[in-house]
Design a protein around this motif. Structure first.
Motif, PDB file in Angstrom:
ATOM      1  N   GLY A  76       1.569  -1.589   0.419  1.00 27.11           N
ATOM      2  CA  GLY A  76      -0.107   0.023   0.263  1.00 27.11           C
ATOM      3  C   GLY A  76       1.037   1.148   0.090  1.00 27.11           C
ATOM      4  N   ALA A  77       0.493   2.723   1.014  1.00 30.72           N
ATOM      5  CA  ALA A  77       0.781   3.696   1.015  1.00 30.72           C
ATOM      6  C   ALA A  77       2.253   3.071   0.957  1.00 30.72           C
ATOM      7  CB  ALA A  77      -0.204   4.804   1.921  1.00 30.72           C
ATOM      8  N   ALA A  78       2.503   3.036   1.871  1.00 34.29           N
ATOM      9  CA  ALA A  78       4.580   2.485   2.719  1.00 34.29           C
ATOM     10  C   ALA A  78       5.328   2.404   0.945  1.00 34.29           C
ATOM     11  CB  ALA A  78       4.156   1.299   3.504  1.00 34.29           C
ATOM     12  N   ALA A  79       4.736   1.579   0.043  1.00 31.88           N
ATOM     13  CA  ALA A  79       6.005   1.277  -0.807  1.00 31.88           C
ATOM     14  C   ALA A  79       5.772   1.822  -1.695  1.00 31.88           C
ATOM     15  CB  ALA A  79       4.694  -0.743  -1.631  1.00 31.88           C
ATOM     16  N   VAL A  80       4.396   3.045  -2.109  1.00 30.21           N
ATOM     17  CA  VAL A  80       4.592   3.851  -2.537  1.00 30.21           C
ATOM     18  C   VAL A  80       5.077   5.092  -2.367  1.00 30.21           C
ATOM     19  CG1 VAL A  80       2.908   5.715  -3.775  1.00 30.21           C
ATOM     20  CG2 VAL A  80       2.264   3.742  -3.437  1.00 30.21           C
ATOM     21  N   MET A  81       5.596   4.996  -1.351  1.00 28.49           N
ATOM     22  CA  MET A  81       6.478   6.724  -0.658  1.00 28.49           C
ATOM     23  C   MET A  81       8.010   5.589  -1.141  1.00 28.49           C
ATOM     24  SD  MET A  81       4.216   8.037   2.469  1.00 28.49           S
ATOM     25  CE  MET A  81       4.019   6.682   3.092  1.00 28.49           C
ATOM     26  N   GLY A  82       8.072   4.148  -0.236  1.00 36.51           N
ATOM     27  CA  GLY A  82       9.262   3.887  -0.958  1.00 36.51           C
ATOM     28  C   GLY A  82       9.707   3.286  -2.310  1.00 36.51           C
ATOM     29  N   ILE A  83       9.059   2.844  -2.829  1.00 32.34           N
ATOM     30  CA  ILE A  83       9.596   2.888  -4.349  1.00 32.34           C
ATOM     31  C   ILE A  83       9.723   4.770  -4.737  1.00 32.34           C
ATOM     32  CG2 ILE A  83       8.199   2.388  -6.531  1.00 32.34           C
ATOM     33  CD1 ILE A  83       9.763   0.326  -4.434  1.00 32.34           C
ATOM     34  N   SER A  84       8.709   5.451  -4.924  1.00 28.79           N
ATOM     35  CA  SER A  84       8.721   6.417  -5.086  1.00 28.79           C
ATOM     36  C   SER A  84      10.107   7.000  -5.416  1.00 28.79           C
ATOM     37  CB  SER A  84       7.653   7.724  -4.868  1.00 28.79           C
ATOM     38  OG  SER A  84       7.878   7.806  -2.884  1.00 28.79           O
TER      39      SER A  84
ATOM     40  N   SER B 290       5.030 -10.755   4.605  1.00 30.03           N
ATOM     41  CA  SER B 290       5.688 -11.679   3.980  1.00 30.03           C
ATOM     42  C   SER B 290       5.924 -10.636   2.475  1.00 30.03           C
ATOM     43  CB  SER B 290       5.813 -13.039   3.361  1.00 30.03           C
ATOM     44  OG  SER B 290       4.953 -14.126   4.838  1.00 30.03           O
ATOM     45  N   ARG B 291       5.247 -10.049   2.428  1.00 26.82           N
ATOM     46  CA  ARG B 291       5.289  -9.233   1.039  1.00 26.82           C
ATOM     47  C   ARG B 291       5.805  -7.985   1.465  1.00 26.82           C
ATOM     48  NH1 ARG B 291      -1.387  -8.757   0.164  1.00 26.82           N
ATOM     49  NH2 ARG B 291      -0.329  -6.930  -1.919  1.00 26.82           N
ATOM     50  N   VAL B 292       5.303  -7.876   3.280  1.00 26.81           N
ATOM     51  CA  VAL B 292       5.906  -6.438   3.212  1.00 26.81           C
ATOM     52  C   VAL B 292       7.458  -6.134   2.956  1.00 26.81           C
ATOM     53  CG1 VAL B 292       6.767  -4.753   5.267  1.00 26.81           C
ATOM     54  CG2 VAL B 292       4.999  -5.648   4.664  1.00 26.81           C
ATOM     55  N   LEU B 293       8.557  -7.786   3.123  1.00 29.31           N
ATOM     56  CA  LEU B 293       9.638  -8.037   3.199  1.00 29.31           C
ATOM     57  C   LEU B 293       9.908  -7.344   1.558  1.00 29.31           C
ATOM     58  CD1 LEU B 293      11.631  -9.213   4.760  1.00 29.31           C
ATOM     59  CD2 LEU B 293      11.600 -11.562   3.794  1.00 29.31           C
ATOM     60  N   LEU B 294       9.256  -8.111   0.755  1.00 29.92           N
ATOM     61  CA  LEU B 294       9.788  -7.494  -0.490  1.00 29.92           C
ATOM     62  C   LEU B 294       9.627  -6.583  -0.444  1.00 29.92           C
ATOM     63  CD1 LEU B 294       8.084 -10.848  -2.218  1.00 29.92           C
ATOM     64  CD2 LEU B 294      10.094 -10.669  -1.251  1.00 29.92           C
ATOM     65  N   LEU B 295       9.799  -5.389  -0.124  1.00 32.00           N
ATOM     66  CA  LEU B 295       9.558  -3.550  -0.521  1.00 32.00           C
ATOM     67  C   LEU B 295      11.435  -2.854  -1.096  1.00 32.00           C
ATOM     68  CD1 LEU B 295       8.491  -0.981  -0.410  1.00 32.00           C
ATOM     69  CD2 LEU B 295       9.057  -0.940   1.833  1.00 32.00           C
ATOM     70  N   ALA B 296      12.091  -3.801   0.187  1.00 31.57           N
ATOM     71  CA  ALA B 296      13.326  -3.407   0.061  1.00 31.57           C
ATOM     72  C   ALA B 296      13.906  -3.949  -1.242  1.00 31.57           C
ATOM     73  CB  ALA B 296      14.756  -4.027   1.200  1.00 31.57           C
ATOM     74  N   PRO B 297      14.087  -5.206  -1.580  1.00 36.61           N
ATOM     75  CA  PRO B 297      14.904  -6.105  -2.641  1.00 36.61           C
ATOM     76  C   PRO B 297      13.777  -4.753  -4.471  1.00 36.61           C
ATOM     77  CG  PRO B 297      13.643  -7.243  -0.980  1.00 36.61           C
ATOM     78  CD  PRO B 297      13.933  -6.912  -0.779  1.00 36.61           C
ATOM     79  N   VAL B 298      12.746  -5.501  -3.934  1.00 39.32           N
ATOM     80  CA  VAL B 298      12.251  -4.462  -5.078  1.00 39.32           C
ATOM     81  C   VAL B 298      12.291  -2.595  -5.807  1.00 39.32           C
ATOM     82  CG1 VAL B 298       9.568  -3.510  -5.806  1.00 39.32           C
ATOM     83  CG2 VAL B 298       9.705  -5.985  -4.665  1.00 39.32           C
ATOM     84  N   ALA B 299      12.317  -2.540  -4.521  1.00 45.24           N
ATOM     85  CA  ALA B 299      12.727  -1.028  -4.671  1.00 45.24           C
ATOM     86  C   ALA B 299      14.493  -0.994  -5.206  1.00 45.24           C
ATOM     87  CB  ALA B 299      13.205   0.116  -3.121  1.00 45.24           C
ATOM     88  N   LEU B 300      14.774  -1.606  -5.024  1.00 47.06           N
ATOM     89  CA  LEU B 300      16.699  -1.792  -5.723  1.00 47.06           C
ATOM     90  C   LEU B 300      16.421  -2.232  -6.885  1.00 47.06           C
ATOM     91  CD1 LEU B 300      19.674  -1.512  -5.469  1.00 47.06           C
ATOM     92  CD2 LEU B 300      19.364  -3.671  -4.206  1.00 47.06           C
ATOM     93  N   ILE B 301      16.001  -3.202  -7.767  1.00 45.37           N
ATOM     94  CA  ILE B 301      15.689  -3.946  -8.630  1.00 45.37           C
ATOM     95  C   ILE B 301      15.396  -2.375  -9.688  1.00 45.37           C
ATOM     96  CG2 ILE B 301      14.286  -5.180 -10.355  1.00 45.37           C
ATOM     97  CD1 ILE B 301      14.626  -7.346  -7.467  1.00 45.37           C
TER      98      ILE B 301
END
Length: 338
Positions: free
Chosen positions: A137-145, A222-233
């Motif tokens: 959700g919102a945390a992913a949007v902010m992290g990826i942005s 488990s999905r939240v854990l993937l935020l960091a590698p996805v942001a890097l990729i």
């Protein structure tokens, strides 16, 4: 001191900090009320920030520090949010939920992105909505942005889409529960694998009792854990894309590595494996959400309503279709694997 707080007008900057803090605190209070919990603290803080724009004089003063808040505070908030991710719980529950989460996130980011592009959604906005709907959700949007260097309007629109669809599909999955034929644990896994925000997964899982809640939290984390590698990729992908677009293939390839995501993982490890820190974890998580609420309010203070109204229909439509897909995919995974 000036490098830490690079403001031309300190008084106006303090007004911005105080206003965004007030929005975050009020958002937290509202989120504790029945009905508002599905919307969530972060989205409520965003809306409150948008409401402040009705006072142009206050908005003009507050904007002195909103860029700083949206940038620096974001990183601090994401790092502290890592304490919410308990790696011990994830590992003790087995790797099945994590494996399912990797599959769901990889498939759904790809589908979300290409469906959005089919609807002629801007590249960056397509990635933001894809990650928001597929990860957390919102945390992913902010992290990826941050990794994508997204504009404030794009981040706000992506957050709004995630909030709307997450709330709608939380109600949908709770309505469908009696017809699915799942155990409480299975239903919780489906909620955790398909719904957008942690709050949505907890709310839906809670309809299946404590077992459903626990299963939903594990699957969602488990999905939240993937935020960091996805942001890097995605950071690497976007750097390569910009380099190729510019045509300057001889220049040094610079990857905008989101180092704060490393802090997110380190915070997770510290909170999970160092007993002395365990007692402070709930407080650190509350501070994380308070800071992220300030970030959302800062984004709200800078949102361009004309852009949101003009650009909103197509990304909302594409994300809605993909929300149906992720729920169907989660149903299939639970039915065949859990």
């Amino acid at each position: 001191m000036s490098s830490l707080f690079p403001f031309a007008n300190r008084r106006n900057a303090m007004i911005g900090i105080i206003l965004t803090l007030a929005c975050s605190l009020i958002g937290q209070a509202l989120a504790s009320l029945p009905g508002f919990s599905l919307i969530g603290h972060l989205v409520l803080a965003l809306v409150l920030g948008m409401v402040i724009q009705f006072s142009q004089s206050i908005t003009k003063m507050a904007r002195e520090s909103t860029g700083f808040i949206a940038n620096k505070f974001l990183r601090a908030g994401i790092i502290l949010l890592g304490f919410k991710l308990n790696l011990v719980i994830l590992m003790s529950a087995g790797l099945k939920s994590l494996e399912a989460a990797v599959f769901v996130v990889a498939i759904m980011i790809t589908i979300n992105y290409f469906v959005a592009r089919f609807f002629r959604v801007d590249h960056i906005l397509a990635l933001l909505t894809a990650c928001g709907c597929s990860i957390c959700g919102a945390a992913a949007v902010m992290g990826i942005s941050s990794a994508l260097k997204a504009k404030a309007d794009q981040s706000v629109l992506a957050v709004a889409i995630v909030a709307i669809l997450g709330t709608v599909f939380t109600l949908v999955i709770v309505f469908l529960q009696p017809f699915l034929g799942f155990s409480n644990a299975q239903f919780g896994v489906m909620a955790g694998l398909s719904l957008h925000e942690i709050a949505h997964a907890v709310a839906a899982g809670g309809s299946a009792g404590p077992v459903g809640t626990d299963s939903a939290i594990i699957a969602k984390l488990s999905r939240v854990l993937l935020l960091a590698p996805v942001a890097l990729i995605l950071g690497v992908f976007e750097a390569w894309r910009q380099r190729r677009k510019s045509g300057d293939t001889n220049s040094k390839f610079k990857v905008p590595i989101p180092w704060f995501m490393g802090g997110f993982i380190i915070a997770s490890a510290i909170g999970s494996y160092i007993p002395a820190v365990e007692i402070a974890v709930p407080t650190l998580v509350k501070i994380a959400y308070l800071i992220l609420g300030m970030v959302m309010a800062a984004l709200g203070l800078n949102v361009n309503f004309g852009v949101i109204a003009h650009e909103g229909v197509r990304p909302l439509t594409s994300a809605a279709l993909c929300s149906v897909v992720i729920m169907s995919l989660a149903w299939f995974i639970v039915r065949t694997w859990f």
